[in-house]
Every structure is written in C-alpha cells, then in structure tokens.
Write a protein that holds these residues in place. Structure first.
Motif, PDB file in Angstrom:
ATOM      1  N   VAL A 586     -10.180   8.404  10.494  1.00 61.50           N
ATOM      2  CA  VAL A 586     -10.244   7.962  11.725  1.00 61.50           C
ATOM      3  C   VAL A 586     -10.503   9.648  12.460  1.00 61.50           C
ATOM      4  N   SER A 638       3.916   4.407   8.633  1.00 59.58           N
ATOM      5  CA  SER A 638       2.394   3.438   8.435  1.00 59.58           C
ATOM      6  C   SER A 638       2.887   2.205   9.611  1.00 59.58           C
ATOM      7  N   GLU A 640       4.604   0.008  12.491  1.00 60.54           N
ATOM      8  CA  GLU A 640       4.260   0.257  14.265  1.00 60.54           C
ATOM      9  C   GLU A 640       5.632  -0.288  14.971  1.00 60.54           C
ATOM     10  N   ASN A 644       2.991   1.116  19.928  1.00 65.16           N
ATOM     11  CA  ASN A 644       1.538   1.429  19.560  1.00 65.16           C
ATOM     12  C   ASN A 644       0.813   0.785  18.674  1.00 65.16           C
ATOM     13  N   ARG A 645       0.827  -0.717  18.659  1.00 66.34           N
ATOM     14  CA  ARG A 645       0.712  -1.036  17.768  1.00 66.34           C
ATOM     15  C   ARG A 645      -1.178  -1.804  17.693  1.00 66.34           C
ATOM     16  N   ASP A 647      -2.753   0.440  18.912  1.00 64.60           N
ATOM     17  CA  ASP A 647      -3.639   1.815  18.369  1.00 64.60           C
ATOM     18  C   ASP A 647      -4.216   1.868  17.532  1.00 64.60           C
ATOM     19  N   THR A 648      -5.847   2.291  17.649  1.00 61.05           N
ATOM     20  CA  THR A 648      -6.484   2.678  16.536  1.00 61.05           C
ATOM     21  C   THR A 648      -6.842   4.011  16.665  1.00 61.05           C
ATOM     22  N   ARG A 649      -6.637   4.946  17.366  1.00 58.83           N
ATOM     23  CA  ARG A 649      -7.473   6.535  18.286  1.00 58.83           C
ATOM     24  C   ARG A 649      -6.304   7.793  18.293  1.00 58.83           C
ATOM     25  N   TYR A 655      -2.270   5.072  10.034  1.00 59.66           N
ATOM     26  CA  TYR A 655      -3.451   3.838   9.485  1.00 59.66           C
ATOM     27  C   TYR A 655      -4.572   4.212   7.920  1.00 59.66           C
ATOM     28  N   ARG A 657      -5.529   3.449   4.933  1.00 60.97           N
ATOM     29  CA  ARG A 657      -6.876   3.874   4.428  1.00 60.97           C
ATOM     30  C   ARG A 657      -7.307   3.172   3.443  1.00 60.97           C
ATOM     31  N   GLN A 720     -14.910   1.074   4.607  1.00 63.95           N
ATOM     32  CA  GLN A 720     -14.237  -0.540   4.113  1.00 63.95           C
ATOM     33  C   GLN A 720     -14.382  -1.248   3.519  1.00 63.95           C
TER      34      GLN A 720
END
Length: 811
Positions: A586, A638, A640, A644-645, A647-649, A655, A657, A720
């Motif tokens: 991201v 990775s 959590e 921060n569970r 959190d995506t940004r 993260y 992928r 995705q």
C-alpha cells in the motif's frame, strides 16, 4: 546485572515523570483564523477557539471561552461569529482554562452595500446545493431544460443561461421573489431536486440580493478566488463523539481574506469515523482517520482528522532503526498505536527474497542465512540481493508495466521488434543504476526511431492529450483526465492547467519508416493547442507552476528539464511512493498514481523524508531501497496487537500481500523444480518476470492479474484475491502439472529415505520454515493411512502446501 536493570528502570521512571510534569503544562489555546481582516464585502467572520491539551487532543472551546473585544463599537461577537459595525482595528481577547490568547482584528466597512458577486458567491452557492453537479443541471445536456456548467467551470455561460436564455423567468430582476431560481430552491413550486433552501437561510438572501441588484455579471477586473485554506489545519479528536467547528477562508487576488465557509461543500472520506455538517461541524464516531474535503469552484482543500481513544495517552514506542522509523513511529504514537514486534528470521528471509528478486530462497540460501550468527546478517543479505540480476529483472517488469511495453498496440499493428528493444533498453538502465530522474528525462525528451532509439517507444500514442495524461499519471502521480472537459472536482487542476500541459506535446509527431515495424518520433516546428471554451491558443504551462519559456527549444525538452529539476519535489515524491508501495503493498498515497488534494498521504512527513532521501542518493533505486529494507518498519511482524488490528495505512505491522502473478508463477515453478514451461515468443527457460512484452500471457498469469500494459494505470495489475484464482489453484491443473513434472519431489525422494526429511525440504523450499508440531502430526497420519502409497501422499501434501494462503501471500 540486577543492579543495572534496576538503574535502567529508575532512569525510565524519572524520564517518564519529567515528561508527564512537562506535558501537564503543554495545553495550548489558539484562535482561527489567526489574522482577522473583515473585508467590505463580508457580512460576518466565523472564529474558532481551539484548545490542544497535554494528550494532543484538540477541543472546540469557542462557546465556553470568555471572549471580549477591546473596542466593542467596531465589531460584535456572538456565538463564534464576528459582525462588523464600523471600520477600524481592535483586539480579540480570549481567556480559557487559565490561558489567554489574542488576535488582531481589522474591519473595513464600505459606505455603500455592494451586490453579491456572481462568480465569487452565486456560482459557489449553485455548486454547494448540487445544482451544477453531473447528476443535476451540470450534466452534459442539463436537466429539465436547464443546463449549467459542471461545478461552475464556465461562469459566463452560467450567467447567460440564468439571465438571458429565458428572460424574467429563471431570474426576475423586477420581482426577485418571483424568480424561478428562488421558488425552486425554496420548494414553493415543484422541483426535481427537492427543497434546498428556506427564505431564512443566508444563502437564500444572497441569491435574492443578487437578483434585486439586477443580477450583475460582475466586472472583468473583479477580484476572484486564488486559494482556499481550512482552519484548524488538522484535528485530533476523542473517539467518544467529540465535535469541532471548521472555518474555510478564501484568498482573493486583491490580497483580501474572506470567510467562505457558507459557500463551500464539506465532505468526509468516511462518515462512520467522523462526519461533517454543511455548516462545517465535524463530529467523531469511532477510531480511525478521515479527510474532510472542502470544495469550491476550481478549488479544493481540506483537513486531516485523527480520531483516537482520548483516555489513552500517546504511545511510547520502541526505538526506530533509521529515519523511516522515526517518521512512522511519530505518527503511530499520535494514533495511540503500538507497532508490531520484529519478524522472525524465517519470515524475513522469505519476505525479502520475494520482494527484492521475485524468488524464494533455496534450501542452501535459507540454511546459509539461518546459520549466520553475525549481528548484521540481515543487512548482508539485503546487499547481496540488491546486487543480483534478478533484482534488475523484477524492476524491468515493474517499470515495463507502467511504461506500456507491449508489442500489440492496435488490432492492425504489432511492433514486436521495437518492444524487445524498449525492454532491453529499460533493463540496461536498471542494471547500470542509471538515476531515475535521468531515465525520465530521456523518455520525455526522446526523439528518433523506435528501434534505433528505444526510449522513443514512450510515444506510442498520437493524441497529445493522451500523451500528457499518461506522462502526468506515470511521473507526477496525477490523474488529471477530468480537467479535459471541466475543472477537476476532487483536485486543484483546472482546464487551464490541463491544456497548458497538453501544449508541451502539441508538436510531437510520428511517421512510418521503411521498416514497417519502425516509427519515427520527432517534434514539428509548429503546432498549438486551443482552449475548448475560449478557443484561444494555449501557452505551455507547468502543472501547478509558471508559464514555460520554449523559444528556440523543443517543448518536450523544456518539460523534461522542469520534471527533473532539483527543486521539483513532485517527481521525487511520486517515485519514492512507487518504490514504497512495492515493499508494503500500500502506498503512502494510495493508489500511487492518484495523488490529489482529496487523497492525501497517510504520513506526509514520511513521504517528504523519503523524497529527500531519494534525491540525496542521486535517484539511484538500490541505495534508496536498502534504506527501506533495513528499517524496522519493513521488518515488522504481520502479527497484530490490540492497538493496531484495524490499521491498514500506517504501517504498524506487515500487511500480507498476494504475490504478483509473474512472481507467483516463478515461485511455484521454483518450489516444484518445473522449468520446462516456454512462453510465446520467449526463449526456453524464461521466467515469467522476464517476459518483456505485455501482449504475452498465459491463463495462469491472466487469472492472477498480469498487467495487459494498455495504460500506465496501476489498476492494470490485479493483486486482490478472487474466486477464479482460488478455483484455478484448487480445481485447475497449474499446481498438479508443476508437481508431477517438477524435479524437486523425485530428487528428494531419491536422496532421502526418511519421509519426514522430504517434508522438511518441501516446507523449507515453499514456506521457508519447518512444519509445526501439529502439522508434523497430521502429515505423519496422512503418510501412514494414504491409500495411494507414499509417492501419492507426498504429492498431495505438496499440493496442499502450495494451495495454502501462506504460500500465495507474502507476509
């Protein structure tokens, strides 16, 4: 040892006590806007008083604070609004919670009441209430017989349609209340858009006063809006339903500052986290981050709002390893997030191999890393990977996707030879560590034939508008296509900006060569761009900058110089974000090619630091990427934690992928030892990452989202997970063929008599870890009871491992 530990504990407690005692006096009281200058055309000025406490939370105390005017005869204060009474200067004094702050107030009153401005007030009101949107009268053909320019980009046409298209119907200057514009807005006559205003609304009064004044168009020398600012510039709110007002200020070409909150459109990027009313009141709902966008015709601004658990103080974090961690952890501390622990060696070695060279570590490479006892073994591994040719192959593929390296450019034209040269040229630039700003300069200023001068393949398109759009999206991260027909509704770019950039490519021409697969790219001595509204010729203009001086120079060379100039941070920020996104899945701005005001960076300080670092290392990717790989942020686990569970940004943990299509195929064939696959027009043994032509693909690669390279958009690559991908792995033949035809499993079976040793090799090759105790027990039971015998059992186990999310994802 115990004494040392106690000493460290005491020291930490003392430091914490000092920090808390210092923070207890850190409350700050501020007035927004800080400089108040009430213009003759302004009837009022909103003011917000903000208290920032020791926890970093901002509170709106406008109605709670004691506010006094030094000279109450000049201006009246009422519930956060200043109303001018007479010209002069005075002082606004605010007292709250033992704090005092002041602001200078200047009032300029006019002897005559001026009519509302059509361009500066009426057009924004029409936009604010949705009249000029694409779903209403701003549609291409208008609605119900009435058409406005989309978002008010053409005020002259709007004025004509309101006042001259049907005289005394939409606007009746003799009887303003009889104007259809007011009746429709107030809902006193049927209106498809419903009721928008009441006669008591200030904007209804504004429209009525404009009509009563004769519905003037305004003078050509009238001051107009030049920029928009929002105050406070950022907010940190408690998640427990806290509200805070915003003030929107417009800067005008006469140097004045005016309150334009009542003319603006305010929208939240996520109403479930924090919503905003039309009046500019933000209310928090749950933990998260949002962007409140503020739009006016041709302008957009906004404010970032962080919603945090107020009862929790800023988090004290582990010490970072480099400048990247400093910027990331400063943001995490503000958000009350604790970063994940550092990942294990097993996780790191697999992650960094896939990310850096697009391959799995071999058994020998894995064991060599695990047996290395040196403290800097991760740095040594990173250095070795950056020096490998597979790094060049991976980034040749990555840039080939964005630069549209594909041979089939139309239904009737194929330029395979030129594409091969283009890919080889790009490969050389990356292999030789050519600075990326130089690569960009060569691409933009390129001229010659596609085959002899491969960089000219950048100019596959003929349309100057499409050339400019592709260039802006690729190197500036800006999607400005919307500004072709109207001002961009979600960014600051106008039609003037759009066609000013198009003018750089107006003279770019192509013609066929003797070789039918070759094309000459050159710059003609003439060729201009016309504005679609004014029909006037456009002078080349840098995006967001000044007019270009192109006399005696080729326009694209001038553009290339501007793009790669040391003081142009746009390219550095965009490149830094592109590299960052590859390693984290991201971007700091995401998508990386959609940088706009309404899509701000999640961590501006981090992006600025990365851009500065990229420039400092001379735009050489390897040195820059090394900093990323050796940061604690990249090496987060990775796993959590409670903070921060969601959190995506903000990069508080790694993260997972899904591996890119080409890399996934290469990892699959590497794990099984199946290397007999040959791709169309490629030499035998070519890895999927090495396919240099976007027109070449397979069912597997297409299913897993290989870019077709038809546009420079990052959306061409599909990363995705989808149902078709799952079906391909489970029901398809891809994995089965690789296992059955691969050399690894038969070789392990021959070399190792113990099935558990074979399983060990299988796991280490595919997942870079040993099987867990529970997995070992389950596998042992499968080997004991499988009806097909040991060989079939091992194939089935291998199939299950390769079908797991752990194999398909990098984590």
């Amino acid at each position: 040892m115990l004494k040392s530990a106690l000493s460290q504990t005491v020291l930490l407690l003392l430091l914490s006590a000092f920090a808390l005692s210092h923070a207890a006096h850190a409350d700050e009281l501020r007035i927004f806007p800080e400089h108040i200058d009430i213009h003759p055309l302004s009837t009022s000025q909103r003011v917000v008083v903000t208290l920032t406490d020791a926890r970093g939370l901002t509170s709106d105390v406008t109605t709670e604070a004691k506010v006094t005017m030094e000279n109450a005869s000049l201006v009246r204060w009422q519930s956060g609004t200043l109303t001018p009474l007479a010209s002069g200067s005075t002082l606004l004094v605010v007292n709250h919670a033992g704090l005092c702050v002041t602001a200078n107030v200047k009032v300029t009153r006019s002897a005559e009441t001026a009519a509302p401005s059509f361009q500066n007030e009426v057009v924004p009101v029409l936009m604010r209430y949705g009249c000029s949107t694409g779903s209403c009268h701003g549609a291409t053909r208008g609605k119900d017989g009435f058409r406005l320019s989309l978002f008010g980009y053409d005020p002259d046409a709007d004025h004509f349609r309101l006042t001259r298209e049907f005289v005394n119907r939409r606007v009746n200057v003799a009887l303003p209340e009889d104007s259809l514009l007011l009746k429709k807005a107030a809902g006193t006559v049927p209106h498809g858009g419903g009721k928008k205003l009441t006669p008591d609304d200030a904007n209804f009064t504004l429209l009525r006063d404009w009509i009563a004044a004769g519905a003037p168009k305004g003078h050509s020398d009238e001051a107009h809006l030049s920029s928009v600012s929002v105050f406070p510039a950022e907010l940190t709110l408690d998640a427990a339903g806290q509200s805070h007002r915003l003030v929107v200020m417009g800067s005008f070409t006469d140097g004045s500052q005016r309150d334009v909150t009542h003319l603006s459109i305010l929208e939240s990027s996520d109403d479930s986290i924090a919503s905003v009313t039309r009046e500019g009141v933000v209310t928090s709902h749950r933990r998260g981050e949002v962007f409140i966008s503020v739009r006016l015709p041709a302008f957009i601004s906004g404010v970032r709002v962080d919603v945090v658990p107020g009862q929790q103080p800023p988090t004290k974090l582990a010490k970072g390893w480099n400048f990247i961690d400093e910027a990331v952890y400063a943001r995490l501390s503000k958000l009350r997030m604790t970063p994940a622990e550092v990942c294990s060696d097993d996780d790191f070695v697999r992650r960094v191999f896939i990310d850096t060279i697009g391959l799995l570590p071999t058994l020998a490479e894995y064991e060599q890393f695990q047996n290395d006892t040196r403290s800097d073994k991760r740095a040594r591994l990173v250095d070795s990977l950056l020096a490998r040719p597979e790094f060049t192959d991976l980034w040749t593929m990555k840039w080939g996707e964005r630069l549209q390296a594909r041979s089939i450019v139309s239904a009737s034209a194929s330029h395979q030879k030129a594409t091969v040269r283009y890919t080889a040229w790009l490969h050389r630039q990356i292999e030789n560590e050519t600075p990326m700003n130089e690569v960009i300069h060569r691409l933009i200023a390129a001229k010659g034939t596609w085959i002899e001068n491969p960089e000219t393949n950048f100019y596959r398109e003929r349309d100057p508008k499409l050339l400019m759009e592709n260039m802006s999206q690729l190197f500036l991260g800006a999607r400005i296509q919307c500004a072709q027909c109207h001002n961009h509704p979600f960014d600051r770019w106008t039609q003037n900006d759009y066609y000013g950039m198009v003018a750089f490519f107006a003279r770019t021409q192509k013609k066929s060569c003797e070789d039918m697969m070759d094309v000459l790219v050159y710059e003609a001595p003439s060729g201009e761009t016309s504005h679609p509204v004014t029909q006037k010729q456009i002078t080349p203009k840098f995006l967001g900058g000044a007019l270009a001086t192109t006399a005696d120079r080729e326009r694209r060379t001038v553009l290339a110089d501007w793009l790669t100039a040391p003081d142009n941070r746009l390219v550095a920020r965009n490149l830094a974000n592109i590299y960052w996104q590859h390693f984290f899945g991201v971007g700091i701005i995401d998508p990386v090619d959609d940088a706009r005001v309404s899509n701000p960076p999640s961590n501006p300080e981090l992006l600025d630091a990365l851009a500065a670092r990229l420039a400092a290392v001379g735009f050489k990717p390897r040195a820059f990427i090394r900093d990323i790989l050796l940061s604690r942020t990249y090496q987060h686990s990775s796993l959590e934690n409670e903070t921060n569970r969601a959190d995506t940004r903000n990069f508080s943990h790694s993260y997972p992928r899904r591996i890119l299509a080409e890399v996934l195929w290469d990892c699959l064939t590497q794990a099984t030892g199946y290397f007999d696959e040959s791709f169309f027009f490629e030499r035998p043994g070519t890895r999927a990452v090495q396919i240099g032509d976007g027109g070449i693909t397979t069912t597997f690669l297409s299913t897993f989202g290989r870019s077709k390279r038809k546009t420079p958009c990052t959306c061409e690559v599909k990363s995705q997970p989808t149902l078709s991908q799952a079906l391909n792995l489970i029901n398809g033949t891809s994995i089965t063929h690789c296992i059955e035809r691969g050399k690894n499993l038969p070789a392990w079976t021959t070399q190792e008599k113990d099935p558990q040793q074979i399983i060990r090799n299988l796991y280490l090759t595919s997942l870079s870890r040993l099987p867990s105790e529970s997995e070992t027990a389950a596998i042992t039971e499968v080997l004991r009871t499988h009806k097909g015998g040991p060989k079939t059992a091992l194939q089935d186990i291998f199939w299950a491992v390769l079908n797991s999310n752990e194999f398909v994802f990098n984590h």
